[in-house]
Design a protein around this motif. Structure first.
Motif, PDB file in Angstrom:
ATOM      1  N   ALA A 233      12.185   1.425  42.148  1.00 61.26           N
ATOM      2  CA  ALA A 233      12.586   2.491  41.224  1.00 61.26           C
ATOM      3  C   ALA A 233      11.923   3.755  41.747  1.00 61.26           C
ATOM      4  CB  ALA A 233      12.120   2.173  39.812  1.00 61.26           C
ATOM      5  N   LEU A 234      12.726   4.685  42.248  1.00 63.67           N
ATOM      6  CA  LEU A 234      12.211   5.933  42.807  1.00 63.67           C
ATOM      7  C   LEU A 234      11.951   6.901  41.664  1.00 63.67           C
ATOM      8  CD1 LEU A 234      14.745   6.287  45.760  1.00 63.67           C
ATOM      9  CD2 LEU A 234      12.461   5.283  45.826  1.00 63.67           C
ATOM     10  N   CYS A 235      10.693   7.140  41.372  1.00 59.59           N
ATOM     11  CA  CYS A 235      10.331   7.963  40.215  1.00 59.59           C
ATOM     12  C   CYS A 235      10.773   9.412  40.361  1.00 59.59           C
ATOM     13  CB  CYS A 235       8.828   7.887  39.957  1.00 59.59           C
ATOM     14  SG  CYS A 235       8.331   6.233  39.451  1.00 59.59           S
ATOM     15  N   GLU A 236      10.738   9.955  41.579  1.00 61.03           N
ATOM     16  CA  GLU A 236      11.093  11.360  41.784  1.00 61.03           C
ATOM     17  C   GLU A 236      12.551  11.642  41.454  1.00 61.03           C
ATOM     18  OE1 GLU A 236       9.936  13.111  45.476  1.00 61.03           O
ATOM     19  OE2 GLU A 236       7.929  12.268  45.374  1.00 61.03           O
ATOM     20  N   THR A 237      13.427  10.696  41.755  1.00 63.11           N
ATOM     21  CA  THR A 237      14.857  10.908  41.532  1.00 63.11           C
ATOM     22  C   THR A 237      15.405  10.050  40.405  1.00 63.11           C
ATOM     23  OG1 THR A 237      15.424   9.231  43.177  1.00 63.11           O
ATOM     24  CG2 THR A 237      15.229  11.520  43.952  1.00 63.11           C
ATOM     25  N   GLU A 238      14.557   9.213  39.817  1.00 63.75           N
ATOM     26  CA  GLU A 238      14.957   8.298  38.748  1.00 63.75           C
ATOM     27  C   GLU A 238      16.143   7.436  39.159  1.00 63.75           C
ATOM     28  OE1 GLU A 238      15.399  10.401  35.060  1.00 63.75           O
ATOM     29  OE2 GLU A 238      13.385  11.240  35.202  1.00 63.75           O
ATOM     30  N   GLN A 239      16.133   6.994  40.410  1.00 64.41           N
ATOM     31  CA  GLN A 239      17.148   6.101  40.943  1.00 64.41           C
ATOM     32  C   GLN A 239      16.508   4.778  41.305  1.00 64.41           C
ATOM     33  OE1 GLN A 239      18.821   8.351  44.296  1.00 64.41           O
ATOM     34  NE2 GLN A 239      20.790   7.652  43.514  1.00 64.41           N
ATOM     35  N   LYS A 240      17.340   3.756  41.396  1.00 65.56           N
ATOM     36  CA  LYS A 240      16.885   2.459  41.889  1.00 65.56           C
ATOM     37  C   LYS A 240      17.639   2.166  43.175  1.00 65.56           C
ATOM     38  CE  LYS A 240      15.567   0.553  37.471  1.00 65.56           C
ATOM     39  NZ  LYS A 240      15.633  -0.578  36.553  1.00 65.56           N
ATOM     40  N   VAL A 241      16.898   1.646  44.152  1.00 59.75           N
ATOM     41  CA  VAL A 241      17.506   1.291  45.429  1.00 59.75           C
ATOM     42  C   VAL A 241      17.027  -0.086  45.838  1.00 59.75           C
ATOM     43  CG1 VAL A 241      17.772   3.658  46.268  1.00 59.75           C
ATOM     44  CG2 VAL A 241      15.690   2.401  46.795  1.00 59.75           C
ATOM     45  N   GLU A 242      17.863  -0.725  46.625  1.00 56.17           N
ATOM     46  CA  GLU A 242      17.496  -2.008  47.216  1.00 56.17           C
ATOM     47  C   GLU A 242      17.581  -1.847  48.722  1.00 56.17           C
ATOM     48  OE1 GLU A 242      18.577  -6.132  45.663  1.00 56.17           O
ATOM     49  OE2 GLU A 242      19.986  -5.800  47.327  1.00 56.17           O
ATOM     50  N   LEU A 243      16.494  -2.168  49.395  1.00 54.01           N
ATOM     51  CA  LEU A 243      16.436  -2.106  50.849  1.00 54.01           C
ATOM     52  C   LEU A 243      16.374  -3.529  51.386  1.00 54.01           C
ATOM     53  CD1 LEU A 243      13.673   0.626  51.221  1.00 54.01           C
ATOM     54  CD2 LEU A 243      16.133   0.971  51.221  1.00 54.01           C
ATOM     55  N   ALA A 244      17.179  -3.806  52.389  1.00 53.62           N
ATOM     56  CA  ALA A 244      17.156  -5.119  53.039  1.00 53.62           C
ATOM     57  C   ALA A 244      16.991  -4.887  54.528  1.00 53.62           C
ATOM     58  CB  ALA A 244      18.432  -5.894  52.751  1.00 53.62           C
ATOM     59  N   MET A 245      16.066  -5.628  55.135  1.00 51.41           N
ATOM     60  CA  MET A 245      15.788  -5.419  56.547  1.00 51.41           C
ATOM     61  C   MET A 245      15.525  -6.745  57.247  1.00 51.41           C
ATOM     62  SD  MET A 245      12.316  -3.527  55.485  1.00 51.41           S
ATOM     63  CE  MET A 245      13.113  -3.050  53.981  1.00 51.41           C
ATOM     64  N   PRO A 246      16.082  -6.896  58.454  1.00 47.80           N
ATOM     65  CA  PRO A 246      15.827  -8.124  59.207  1.00 47.80           C
ATOM     66  C   PRO A 246      14.429  -8.092  59.813  1.00 47.80           C
ATOM     67  CG  PRO A 246      17.213  -6.645  60.480  1.00 47.80           C
ATOM     68  CD  PRO A 246      16.996  -5.994  59.142  1.00 47.80           C
ATOM     69  N   THR A 247      13.695  -9.160  59.639  1.00 48.65           N
ATOM     70  CA  THR A 247      12.350  -9.258  60.197  1.00 48.65           C
ATOM     71  C   THR A 247      11.934 -10.716  60.278  1.00 48.65           C
ATOM     72  OG1 THR A 247      10.081  -8.433  60.069  1.00 48.65           O
ATOM     73  CG2 THR A 247      11.128  -9.044  57.986  1.00 48.65           C
ATOM     74  N   GLU A 248      10.994 -10.981  61.134  1.00 49.66           N
ATOM     75  CA  GLU A 248      10.425 -12.325  61.253  1.00 49.66           C
ATOM     76  C   GLU A 248       8.932 -12.316  60.974  1.00 49.66           C
ATOM     77  OE1 GLU A 248      11.304 -13.498  65.249  1.00 49.66           O
ATOM     78  OE2 GLU A 248      13.439 -13.102  64.996  1.00 49.66           O
ATOM     79  N   HIS A 249       8.370 -11.110  60.851  1.00 48.12           N
ATOM     80  CA  HIS A 249       6.921 -10.977  60.744  1.00 48.12           C
ATOM     81  C   HIS A 249       6.586 -10.082  59.555  1.00 48.12           C
ATOM     82  CE1 HIS A 249       7.008 -12.721  64.726  1.00 48.12           C
ATOM     83  NE2 HIS A 249       7.887 -11.793  65.061  1.00 48.12           N
ATOM     84  N   LEU A 250       5.939 -10.656  58.540  1.00 49.85           N
ATOM     85  CA  LEU A 250       5.640  -9.878  57.347  1.00 49.85           C
ATOM     86  C   LEU A 250       4.352 -10.318  56.691  1.00 49.85           C
ATOM     87  CD1 LEU A 250       7.803 -11.165  54.490  1.00 49.85           C
ATOM     88  CD2 LEU A 250       8.406 -11.726  56.798  1.00 49.85           C
ATOM     89  N   SER A 251       3.893  -9.466  55.789  1.00 47.67           N
ATOM     90  CA  SER A 251       2.661  -9.714  55.061  1.00 47.67           C
ATOM     91  C   SER A 251       2.841  -9.228  53.627  1.00 47.67           C
ATOM     92  CB  SER A 251       1.509  -8.960  55.726  1.00 47.67           C
ATOM     93  OG  SER A 251       0.338  -9.051  54.955  1.00 47.67           O
ATOM     94  N   PHE A 252       2.348 -10.020  52.670  1.00 42.16           N
ATOM     95  CA  PHE A 252       2.382  -9.651  51.258  1.00 42.16           C
ATOM     96  C   PHE A 252       0.954  -9.601  50.722  1.00 42.16           C
ATOM     97  CE2 PHE A 252       6.451 -11.912  51.824  1.00 42.16           C
ATOM     98  CZ  PHE A 252       7.321 -10.958  51.342  1.00 42.16           C
TER      99      PHE A 252
END
Length: 141
Positions: free
Chosen positions: A31-50
């Motif tokens: 939820a982008l607070c500056e524009t009050e919009q919601k977006v979903e980003l999807a990206m291909p990856t094999e290496h991640l950290s949470f």
């Protein structure tokens, strides 16, 4: 359709609503607070950290973040075509804290960027080969 650069520029104080990793894709809903919009980003990856600590919390404080994409060639050394850690222990620890360690030993010609959601900590980070591969979906309120 907004560009990735526009979303990055308006991502300050965004709220991470959901995240998932499946079938080689990291998906984050913001939820982008500056524009009050919601977006979903999807990206291909094999290496991640949470960051399990922050993401386990329900309070907005822990899920408030901004998008940062770092060109790995600007922050890591390359030897024999792969990213290598800093030889200095202090710099090595700084790189690990920023999740640059995800790139150690990976081909510099393939993995070029580190995508991160940064707020209370590094909530989510992943390696990206190509920024053009990030898909953006604008969501209805």
């Amino acid at each position: 359709m907004r560009s990735l650069a526009d979303i990055i520029n308006s991502s300050g104080d965004s709220l991470l609503e959901t995240y998932a990793y499946a079938n080689g894709f990291l998906t984050v809903k913001l939820a982008l607070c500056e524009t009050e919009q919601k977006v979903e980003l999807a990206m291909p990856t094999e290496h991640l950290s949470f960051d399990g600590f922050s993401l386990a919390k329900k309070e907005d404080l822990y899920r408030t973040c901004r998008i940062v994409i770092q060109d790995l060639s600007q922050v890591l050394s390359v030897a024999n075509g792969v990213y290598v850690p800093a030889p200095d222990f202090g710099k090595l620890m700084q790189q690990a804290k920023a999740n640059y360690n995800l790139a150690y030993g990976k081909k510099a010609s393939h993995w070029k960027y580190l995508f991160s959601l940064i707020g209370y900590g590094h909530l989510v980070s992943c390696l990206l080969a190509d920024l053009e591969a990030v898909s953006i979906v604008e969501l209805a309120e």
